[in-house]
Design a protein around this motif. Structure first.
Motif, PDB file in Angstrom:
ATOM      1  N   VAL A 176       0.860  -1.182   0.000  1.00 32.57           N
ATOM      2  CA  VAL A 176       0.000   0.000   0.000  1.00 32.57           C
ATOM      3  C   VAL A 176       0.899   1.235   0.000  1.00 32.57           C
ATOM      4  CG1 VAL A 176      -1.759   1.297   1.252  1.00 32.57           C
ATOM      5  CG2 VAL A 176      -1.838  -1.217   1.224  1.00 32.57           C
ATOM      6  N   THR A 177       0.622   2.150  -0.930  1.00 38.20           N
ATOM      7  CA  THR A 177       1.493   3.305  -1.152  1.00 38.20           C
ATOM      8  C   THR A 177       0.705   4.610  -1.076  1.00 38.20           C
ATOM      9  OG1 THR A 177       2.878   1.965  -2.630  1.00 38.20           O
ATOM     10  CG2 THR A 177       3.101   4.371  -2.795  1.00 38.20           C
ATOM     11  N   LEU A 178       1.308   5.599  -0.444  1.00 41.39           N
ATOM     12  CA  LEU A 178       0.814   6.970  -0.536  1.00 41.39           C
ATOM     13  C   LEU A 178       1.712   7.652  -1.564  1.00 41.39           C
ATOM     14  CD1 LEU A 178      -1.214   9.033   0.560  1.00 41.39           C
ATOM     15  CD2 LEU A 178       0.531   9.754   2.200  1.00 41.39           C
ATOM     16  N   PRO A 179       1.207   7.857  -2.764  1.00 41.39           N
ATOM     17  CA  PRO A 179       2.065   8.306  -3.862  1.00 41.39           C
ATOM     18  C   PRO A 179       2.741   9.646  -3.583  1.00 41.39           C
ATOM     19  CG  PRO A 179      -0.061   7.558  -4.682  1.00 41.39           C
ATOM     20  CD  PRO A 179      -0.184   7.661  -3.200  1.00 41.39           C
ATOM     21  N   ALA A 180       3.918   9.768  -4.162  1.00 44.32           N
ATOM     22  CA  ALA A 180       4.596  11.075  -4.119  1.00 44.32           C
ATOM     23  C   ALA A 180       3.697  12.087  -4.829  1.00 44.32           C
ATOM     24  CB  ALA A 180       5.954  10.982  -4.817  1.00 44.32           C
ATOM     25  N   GLY A 181       3.643  13.293  -4.307  1.00 46.98           N
ATOM     26  CA  GLY A 181       2.812  14.323  -4.909  1.00 46.98           C
ATOM     27  C   GLY A 181       1.393  14.331  -4.382  1.00 46.98           C
ATOM     28  N   THR A 182       1.105  13.484  -3.362  1.00 40.92           N
ATOM     29  CA  THR A 182      -0.229  13.512  -2.750  1.00 40.92           C
ATOM     30  C   THR A 182      -0.466  14.907  -2.165  1.00 40.92           C
ATOM     31  OG1 THR A 182      -0.155  11.147  -2.214  1.00 40.92           O
ATOM     32  CG2 THR A 182      -1.691  12.507  -0.960  1.00 40.92           C
ATOM     33  N   PRO A 183      -1.621  15.543  -2.434  1.00 37.02           N
ATOM     34  CA  PRO A 183      -1.860  16.919  -1.978  1.00 37.02           C
ATOM     35  C   PRO A 183      -1.976  17.017  -0.457  1.00 37.02           C
ATOM     36  CG  PRO A 183      -3.851  15.984  -2.906  1.00 37.02           C
ATOM     37  CD  PRO A 183      -2.760  15.008  -3.202  1.00 37.02           C
ATOM     38  N   THR A 184      -1.802  18.209   0.047  1.00 35.45           N
ATOM     39  CA  THR A 184      -1.857  18.442   1.490  1.00 35.45           C
ATOM     40  C   THR A 184      -3.244  18.163   2.069  1.00 35.45           C
ATOM     41  OG1 THR A 184      -2.336  20.785   1.094  1.00 35.45           O
ATOM     42  CG2 THR A 184      -0.021  20.163   1.401  1.00 35.45           C
ATOM     43  N   ALA A 185      -4.252  18.088   1.216  1.00 36.22           N
ATOM     44  CA  ALA A 185      -5.602  17.785   1.692  1.00 36.22           C
ATOM     45  C   ALA A 185      -5.680  16.404   2.334  1.00 36.22           C
ATOM     46  CB  ALA A 185      -6.586  17.886   0.538  1.00 36.22           C
ATOM     47  N   ALA A 186      -4.696  15.552   2.055  1.00 31.49           N
ATOM     48  CA  ALA A 186      -4.694  14.205   2.626  1.00 31.49           C
ATOM     49  C   ALA A 186      -4.233  14.195   4.079  1.00 31.49           C
ATOM     50  CB  ALA A 186      -3.796  13.298   1.792  1.00 31.49           C
ATOM     51  N   GLN A 187      -3.624  15.266   4.544  1.00 32.25           N
ATOM     52  CA  GLN A 187      -3.070  15.291   5.898  1.00 32.25           C
ATOM     53  C   GLN A 187      -4.161  15.018   6.948  1.00 32.25           C
ATOM     54  OE1 GLN A 187       0.017  18.303   6.950  1.00 32.25           O
ATOM     55  NE2 GLN A 187      -0.511  19.204   4.948  1.00 32.25           N
ATOM     56  N   GLY A 188      -3.834  14.138   7.895  1.00 33.36           N
ATOM     57  CA  GLY A 188      -4.732  13.836   8.998  1.00 33.36           C
ATOM     58  C   GLY A 188      -5.892  12.923   8.673  1.00 33.36           C
ATOM     59  N   THR A 189      -6.051  12.535   7.415  1.00 37.54           N
ATOM     60  CA  THR A 189      -7.152  11.637   7.057  1.00 37.54           C
ATOM     61  C   THR A 189      -6.799  10.193   7.394  1.00 37.54           C
ATOM     62  OG1 THR A 189      -6.337  11.413   4.785  1.00 37.54           O
ATOM     63  CG2 THR A 189      -7.966  13.148   5.209  1.00 37.54           C
ATOM     64  N   THR A 190      -7.779   9.380   7.562  1.00 40.37           N
ATOM     65  CA  THR A 190      -7.571   7.968   7.896  1.00 40.37           C
ATOM     66  C   THR A 190      -8.455   7.091   7.012  1.00 40.37           C
ATOM     67  OG1 THR A 190      -9.289   7.966   9.587  1.00 40.37           O
ATOM     68  CG2 THR A 190      -7.046   8.511  10.308  1.00 40.37           C
ATOM     69  N   LEU A 191      -8.193   5.801   7.080  1.00 45.54           N
ATOM     70  CA  LEU A 191      -9.000   4.826   6.346  1.00 45.54           C
ATOM     71  C   LEU A 191      -8.905   3.479   7.042  1.00 45.54           C
ATOM     72  CD1 LEU A 191     -10.548   3.656   3.834  1.00 45.54           C
ATOM     73  CD2 LEU A 191      -8.280   3.178   2.872  1.00 45.54           C
ATOM     74  N   THR A 192     -10.019   2.840   7.225  1.00 46.89           N
ATOM     75  CA  THR A 192     -10.047   1.433   7.631  1.00 46.89           C
ATOM     76  C   THR A 192     -10.491   0.642   6.416  1.00 46.89           C
ATOM     77  OG1 THR A 192     -10.584   1.981   9.931  1.00 46.89           O
ATOM     78  CG2 THR A 192     -11.014  -0.272   9.221  1.00 46.89           C
ATOM     79  N   ALA A 193      -9.532   0.038   5.746  1.00 50.26           N
ATOM     80  CA  ALA A 193      -9.809  -0.666   4.496  1.00 50.26           C
ATOM     81  C   ALA A 193     -10.190  -2.118   4.769  1.00 50.26           C
ATOM     82  CB  ALA A 193      -8.595  -0.616   3.586  1.00 50.26           C
ATOM     83  N   ALA A 194     -10.860  -2.729   3.815  1.00 50.30           N
ATOM     84  CA  ALA A 194     -11.260  -4.133   3.950  1.00 50.30           C
ATOM     85  C   ALA A 194     -11.167  -4.844   2.606  1.00 50.30           C
ATOM     86  CB  ALA A 194     -12.682  -4.227   4.501  1.00 50.30           C
ATOM     87  N   TRP A 195     -10.734  -6.082   2.660  1.00 50.31           N
ATOM     88  CA  TRP A 195     -10.705  -6.937   1.480  1.00 50.31           C
ATOM     89  C   TRP A 195     -11.346  -8.259   1.835  1.00 50.31           C
ATOM     90  CZ3 TRP A 195      -6.708  -3.690   2.764  1.00 50.31           C
ATOM     91  CH2 TRP A 195      -6.322  -2.750   1.784  1.00 50.31           C
ATOM     92  N   GLU A 196     -11.945  -8.890   0.847  1.00 45.99           N
ATOM     93  CA  GLU A 196     -12.600 -10.187   1.045  1.00 45.99           C
ATOM     94  C   GLU A 196     -11.934 -11.225   0.165  1.00 45.99           C
ATOM     95  OE1 GLU A 196     -17.069 -12.230   0.753  1.00 45.99           O
ATOM     96  OE2 GLU A 196     -16.713 -10.179   0.028  1.00 45.99           O
ATOM     97  N   PHE A 197     -11.698 -12.388   0.734  1.00 51.83           N
ATOM     98  CA  PHE A 197     -11.143 -13.503  -0.024  1.00 51.83           C
ATOM     99  C   PHE A 197     -12.269 -14.516  -0.216  1.00 51.83           C
ATOM    100  CE2 PHE A 197      -6.718 -12.247   0.185  1.00 51.83           C
ATOM    101  CZ  PHE A 197      -6.714 -11.356   1.255  1.00 51.83           C
ATOM    102  N   THR A 198     -12.849 -14.510  -1.397  1.00 54.75           N
ATOM    103  CA  THR A 198     -13.975 -15.392  -1.688  1.00 54.75           C
ATOM    104  C   THR A 198     -13.464 -16.691  -2.290  1.00 54.75           C
ATOM    105  OG1 THR A 198     -14.314 -14.373  -3.859  1.00 54.75           O
ATOM    106  CG2 THR A 198     -15.567 -13.471  -2.023  1.00 54.75           C
ATOM    107  N   ALA A 199     -13.902 -17.785  -1.749  1.00 54.23           N
ATOM    108  CA  ALA A 199     -13.415 -19.093  -2.195  1.00 54.23           C
ATOM    109  C   ALA A 199     -14.568 -19.927  -2.733  1.00 54.23           C
ATOM    110  CB  ALA A 199     -12.728 -19.821  -1.043  1.00 54.23           C
ATOM    111  N   THR A 200     -14.250 -20.743  -3.741  1.00 58.59           N
ATOM    112  CA  THR A 200     -15.232 -21.612  -4.369  1.00 58.59           C
ATOM    113  C   THR A 200     -14.657 -23.007  -4.473  1.00 58.59           C
ATOM    114  OG1 THR A 200     -16.021 -19.748  -5.695  1.00 58.59           O
ATOM    115  CG2 THR A 200     -16.699 -21.943  -6.391  1.00 58.59           C
ATOM    116  N   SER A 201     -15.432 -24.003  -4.104  1.00 59.74           N
ATOM    117  CA  SER A 201     -14.956 -25.374  -4.223  1.00 59.74           C
ATOM    118  C   SER A 201     -14.926 -25.773  -5.689  1.00 59.74           C
ATOM    119  CB  SER A 201     -15.868 -26.327  -3.439  1.00 59.74           C
ATOM    120  OG  SER A 201     -17.171 -26.300  -3.974  1.00 59.74           O
TER     121      SER A 201
END
Length: 202
Positions: A176-201
């Motif tokens: 996970v990367t915060l790209p170079a050149g990210t604007p100052t508006a990103a300062q102090g923001t947060t994120l709780t991200a989620a991914w799902e691993f779906t499996a099929t027999s």
């Protein structure tokens, strides 16, 4: 009646009785019968997967509220990212024992673009090790649909094979990367991200 004629009639009478007796025996044999039966019991198999954030301690995280927390390397960086920073985390998946074989696919949560998620990018590769870092990520196998710089809302378009009874495990290495050149508006923001691993027999 002469003795000779009498003996002939008697012989014919005995022969007639013998014929009748033979018919009776034939009728009795035709009434015998026998049977054979075949049967089987059928039981449905089971299919289930489990995950681990350290590649070894597997358990089930079957709902979003019970999601495993990915342990991103360099927590100080992950909790205070600056433009140009990249962090790495492992998540491993395998079938339980007993379970039939199948395939697993990585899917992203549509809400991963909230807050800091609007600026973050990521990619995921499978690795043979259980240490997820920059070097092992670079040597790993890319997942289709997840090139470097993908938005956090994009999932993989490929599946990975899972052997029956936990015989193999798939090690996913997240970058996970915060790209170079990210604007100052990103300062102090947060994120709780989620991914799902779906499996099929299969």
């Amino acid at each position: 009646m002469t003795p000779r004629r009498w003996r002939l009639r008697r012989a014919r009478a005995v022969l007639a009785c013998g014929l009748v007796l033979g018919i009776g025996v034939s009728s009795t044999l035709a009434a015998w019968n026998d049977s054979e039966y075949g049967g089987a019991t059928f039981t449905a198999g089971t299919f289930n997967i489990q995950g681990a954030t350290d590649g070894a301690t597997f358990s089930q995280h079957a709902t979003a509220p019970a999601a495993a927390t990915l342990s991103f390397a360099v927590p100080a960086v992950a909790s205070a990212m600056s433009p140009g920073d990249a962090v790495y985390a492992l998540f491993s998946v395998k079938t339980v024992n007993p379970s039939m074989a199948g395939a697993v696919q990585l899917r992203a949560n549509a809400s991963n673009n909230a807050g800091l998620g609007a600026y973050l990018t990521y990619s995921v590769r499978t690795i043979s090790q259980t240490t997820c870092n920059a070097a092992n990520f670079a040597a790993g196998t890319a997942l289709a649909g997840l090139a470097a710089g993908s938005p956090l809302t994009v999932g993989s378009t490929s599946t990975q094979a899972l052997s029956a009874n936990g015989a193999n495990q798939v090690n996913y290495c997240f970058e996970v990367t915060l790209p170079a050149g990210t604007p100052t508006a990103a300062q102090g923001t947060t994120l709780t991200a989620a991914w799902e691993f779906t499996a099929t027999s299969g």
